[in-house]
Design an enzyme around this catalytic site. Structure first.
Site, PDB file in Angstrom:
ATOM      1  CE  LYS A  40     -44.260 -29.634  72.912  1.00  0.00           C
ATOM      2  NZ  LYS A  40     -44.984 -28.360  72.613  1.00  0.00           N
TER       3      LYS A  40
ATOM      4  NE  ARG B 290     -44.451 -32.804  67.434  1.00  0.00           N
ATOM      5  CZ  ARG B 290     -44.438 -31.665  67.032  1.00  0.00           C
ATOM      6  NH1 ARG B 290     -44.743 -30.980  66.098  1.00  0.00           N
ATOM      7  NH2 ARG B 290     -42.997 -30.885  67.805  1.00  0.00           N
TER       8      ARG B 290
ATOM      9  NE  ARG C 217     -41.142 -20.989  70.000  1.00  0.00           N
ATOM     10  CZ  ARG C 217     -41.937 -22.142  69.938  1.00  0.00           C
ATOM     11  NH1 ARG C 217     -41.699 -22.876  71.153  1.00  0.00           N
ATOM     12  NH2 ARG C 217     -42.480 -22.436  68.980  1.00  0.00           N
TER      13      ARG C 217
ATOM     14  NE  ARG D 194     -38.762 -22.680  66.457  1.00  0.00           N
ATOM     15  CZ  ARG D 194     -39.475 -23.523  67.429  1.00  0.00           C
ATOM     16  NH1 ARG D 194     -38.949 -23.610  68.541  1.00  0.00           N
ATOM     17  NH2 ARG D 194     -40.365 -24.391  66.870  1.00  0.00           N
TER      18      ARG D 194
ATOM     19  NE  ARG E 192     -45.278 -25.263  65.221  1.00  0.00           N
ATOM     20  CZ  ARG E 192     -44.523 -24.429  66.099  1.00  0.00           C
ATOM     21  NH1 ARG E 192     -44.494 -23.150  66.058  1.00  0.00           N
ATOM     22  NH2 ARG E 192     -44.346 -25.136  67.151  1.00  0.00           N
TER      23      ARG E 192
END
Length: 192
Positions: free
Chosen positions: A14, A89, A128, A134, A145
């Site tokens: 996204k 969401r 990522r 992160r 998640r």
């Protein structure tokens, strides 16, 4: 003003695709993830609260997100368009966004869902995490998640399908191939 939502599971691309669309169309960008990360980086009270939810793989409360989005909308009243990335969401958020946009005399024009198999999502997120550091990109949090996404978020696609605003796009391929598929949908919208 055009309002386009880029939608998909964590790791679907996204953010990457939103950046390309912003550059291509000259639209503004509202990424609730970026807004929240900025608050966390600045160690604000909101950021501290948000970090607690994010680190546990949970969603930040709707009222917090809607308030942040309203401030951004007010700052971009004359924008050509806005790309929403990572919001809404939940169906409650979709309703709240509909109300908020209505207050500003606009509406969601298109919701583009990036379809990516779960195995690919997990691989992308873990990569990522290695690249960016992160804290929420580890296997345990990724599984949480994705579970939250499937339980609470995936129904958003049905919400926009019922409104005739949903388009599904294959989210696997090169970044440019995926971007071309998305641009095709937006160009079709813009030609109507």
């Amino acid at each position: 003003m055009r309002i386009v939502i880029i939608f998909g599971a964590p790791g679907s691309g996204k953010g990457t695709q939103s950046e390309l669309l912003i550059s291509h169309y000259g639209y503004n960008h509202i990424s609730t993830g970026d807004l929240l990360r900025a608050e966390i980086a600045q160690n604000t009270e909101l950021g501290q609260i948000a970090k607690t939810y994010i680190d546990q793989g949970q969603l930040v409360p709707d009222s917090t997100i809607i308030g942040m989005i309203e401030h951004v909308l007010e700052a971009h009243k004359d924008a050509k368009g806005i790309i929403f990335d990572g919001f809404p969401r939940t169906v409650a958020q979709a309703d709240a966004l509909c109300d908020l946009l209505g207050k500003h005399g606009t509406q969601v024009d298109l919701m583009i869902e990036l379809e990516v198999p779960e195995k690919v999502l997990i691989e992308r997120i873990l990569e990522r995490g290695k690249a960016s550091g992160r804290s929420d990109d580890n296997l345990d949090t990724v599984n949480k998640r994705l579970s939250v996404y499937y339980d609470q978020t995936a129904s958003i696609a049905d919400y926009y399908k019922k409104k005739g605003k949903h388009r599904s796009v294959d989210g696997v391929g090169t970044i440019e191939q995926i971007a071309e598929r998305i641009r095709k949908e937006i160009d079709q919208l813009n030609s109507n």
